[in-house]
Design an enzyme around this catalytic site. Structure first.
Site, PDB file in Angstrom:
ATOM      1  N   PHE A 184       0.857  -1.187   0.000  1.00  0.00           N
ATOM      2  CA  PHE A 184       0.000   0.000   0.000  1.00  0.00           C
ATOM      3  C   PHE A 184       0.891   1.235   0.000  1.00  0.00           C
ATOM      4  O   PHE A 184       1.767   1.388   0.844  1.00  0.00           O
ATOM      5  CB  PHE A 184      -0.925   0.037   1.225  1.00  0.00           C
ATOM      6  CG  PHE A 184      -1.805   1.261   1.245  1.00  0.00           C
ATOM      7  CD1 PHE A 184      -2.959   1.311   0.489  1.00  0.00           C
ATOM      8  CD2 PHE A 184      -1.455   2.371   2.007  1.00  0.00           C
ATOM      9  CE1 PHE A 184      -3.768   2.445   0.485  1.00  0.00           C
ATOM     10  CE2 PHE A 184      -2.259   3.505   2.009  1.00  0.00           C
ATOM     11  CZ  PHE A 184      -3.413   3.537   1.252  1.00  0.00           C
ATOM     12  N   ASP A 200       9.492   2.349   1.622  1.00  0.00           N
ATOM     13  CA  ASP A 200       8.325   3.091   2.095  1.00  0.00           C
ATOM     14  C   ASP A 200       8.168   2.796   3.587  1.00  0.00           C
ATOM     15  O   ASP A 200       7.615   1.778   3.980  1.00  0.00           O
ATOM     16  CB  ASP A 200       7.084   2.657   1.313  1.00  0.00           C
ATOM     17  CG  ASP A 200       5.839   3.445   1.710  1.00  0.00           C
ATOM     18  OD1 ASP A 200       5.838   4.067   2.788  1.00  0.00           O
ATOM     19  OD2 ASP A 200       4.858   3.428   0.937  1.00  0.00           O
ATOM     20  N   LYS A 217       3.112   9.623   8.722  1.00  0.00           N
ATOM     21  CA  LYS A 217       2.417   9.098   9.896  1.00  0.00           C
ATOM     22  C   LYS A 217       3.024   9.586  11.215  1.00  0.00           C
ATOM     23  O   LYS A 217       2.843  10.730  11.588  1.00  0.00           O
ATOM     24  CB  LYS A 217       2.329   7.579   9.810  1.00  0.00           C
ATOM     25  CG  LYS A 217       1.343   7.099   8.733  1.00  0.00           C
ATOM     26  CD  LYS A 217       1.038   5.626   8.844  1.00  0.00           C
ATOM     27  CE  LYS A 217       0.091   5.153   7.747  1.00  0.00           C
ATOM     28  NZ  LYS A 217      -1.287   5.620   7.916  1.00  0.00           N
TER      29      LYS A 217
END
Length: 422
Positions: A135, A236, A265
């Site tokens: 993702f 990532d 995040k």
């Protein structure tokens, strides 16, 4: 009186999915209270955003101090020192002993987009390879890179071209490291010349895909392939970063340095901030003005991020993540003796997951995972499901969670799994 849910349905796009119907009133560390005064233990952390807990005092103090100075100038117009200082800190902290440079943007998807832009500018190539189950965001390039169709790609038309996918190694699902590497080489033979590939991107631990850690042998093989063909390796670390896996960055588990690292995040402990850090010469490939954004590196987020890095170091959150993760996995292992639906327990540090299969068919059971989630929610514990099959529960509690609250949550988790069985 119209309920909040009715108001939400009338005012907000159906495309914004909601895991719960809890409307937050306040939050502190690992606890959330809703508008009705109900208390919940938060094992979601805003999807791995508040590793340092809701409203950590040092983060809040840093933000308040910045509010008294200025809130926005746009770094590209009137720059500020704490942006430069945070870049210096990330350059030093990310894996790799080479010279690095950093840019700041606002979201994880934006960080991924910019990493692709940098890779293409630096190599003069176009193709990007990602992995099934990965993702990487909901923007168009993020969707193209993401290895899951529902719900991320459905109805949105053609994806950007020159994006290819290879299978991610998951032994539990019958895909070995050797098979994954062989498939990647087959991709080079059948679909895309490696001389056209700008970058290979992957999550060191797949997030939405099911919390599957990449084996070290796989990471080392990817590094060798990238070096052989002049391909850049992008890690990532949007969900894996900032102590979640027991190290500041998950790539540190493998002793493999990526060329580019994306972050977001938990970088700013609840404030919007994302970054790309990479080899200096690669990061300098785009022309001035080619990177950036109006809100990129907002001073509020930058101030919060400095405090987050301080808290991780001062409170030894990498060590804490390992301790909490070990306790969680030990408890799940004990529950497994009473719950044959548990097919796997995994994850480094405090980035843990439990995977459920149907006890009779041994096939992935999204139904059972969701039942556990709903029972736990009724008991006051917020959980998230994930995985290509939807049969995984991922655990993302703040690493700062108090011992007593953590113990309470483990009791609720056990009761919820056993109740879901009956």
């Amino acid at each position: 009186m119209t309920s909040l849910t009715e108001r939400k349905n009338a005012a907000i796009s159906r495309g914004v999915g909601m895991t719960t119907q809890i409307y937050a009133e306040r939050a502190e560390n690992a606890e959330i209270w809703d508008k009705e005064g109900n208390r919940y233990i938060d094992f979601a952390s805003g999807i791995a955003v508040v590793n340092t807990g809701h409203r950590h005092p040092k983060v809040i103090a840093a933000v308040k101090a910045q509010l008294d100075r200025f809130t926005h100038t746009c770094h590209q117009v009137v720059p500020y020192e704490n942006y430069v200082h945070l870049a210096e800190r990330l350059n030093a902290l990310t894996p790799g002993t080479f010279a690095k440079k950093t840019i700041f943007v606002t979201t994880g998807a934006e960080a991924v987009e910019n990493a692709v832009k940098v890779a293409r500018a630096a190599t003069g190539r176009q193709a990007i390879i990602a992995f099934g189950g990965g993702f990487h965001g909901r923007t168009f390039m993020g969707m193209a890179l993401t290895g899951k169709v529902v719900p991320y790609k459905v109805g949105f038309g053609a994806m950007p071209g020159d994006v290819f996918h290879a299978p991610f190694p998951i032994e539990l699902h019958g895909i070995s490291v050797e098979q994954s590497i062989a498939a990647l080489k087959k991709l080079f033979a059948a679909d895309v010349d490696p001389a056209r590939v700008a970058a290979i991107i992957l999550e060191p631990v797949q997030g939405e895909g099911g919390f599957y850690p990449a084996p070290t042998a796989f990471m080392k093989a990817l590094r060798e392939i990238c070096d052989q063909h002049g391909i850049l390796l992008i890690a990532d670390e949007v969900q894996t970063g900032f102590a979640r896996t027991g190290k500041l960055f998950a790539m540190q588990h493998h002793d493999v340095a990526p060329d580019l690292t994306t972050m977001a995040k938990s970088l700013a402990g609840g404030f919007p901030l994302a970054a790309v850090t990479g080899r200096a010469e690669i990061m300098d490939a785009p022309d001035p003005g080619g990177l950036g954004g109006t809100y990129g590196g907002n001073p509020i987020g930058i101030a919060a991020a400095h405090a987050v890095l301080d808290v991780i170091e001062e409170e030894q959150l990498c060590e804490r993540a390992n301790q909490l993760g070990n306790r969680l996995k030990q408890r799940l292992a004990a529950i497994r003796e009473k719950a044959p639906e548990i097919a796997d327990i995994r994850g480094p540090g405090f980035m843990n997951a439990v995977e459920f299969n149907d006890a009779k068919t041994n096939l992935p059971s999204a139904e059972f995972a969701n039942k556990v989630r709903l029972v736990a929610l009724e008991k006051g514990l917020i959980l998230l499901t994930c995985g290509v099959h939807g049969n995984v529960i991922r655990f993302l509690a703040p690493i700062t969670i108090q011992d007593a609250v953590f113990a309470e949550a483990l009791d609720i988790l056990e009761a919820s799994i056993l109740e879901a069985r009956g």
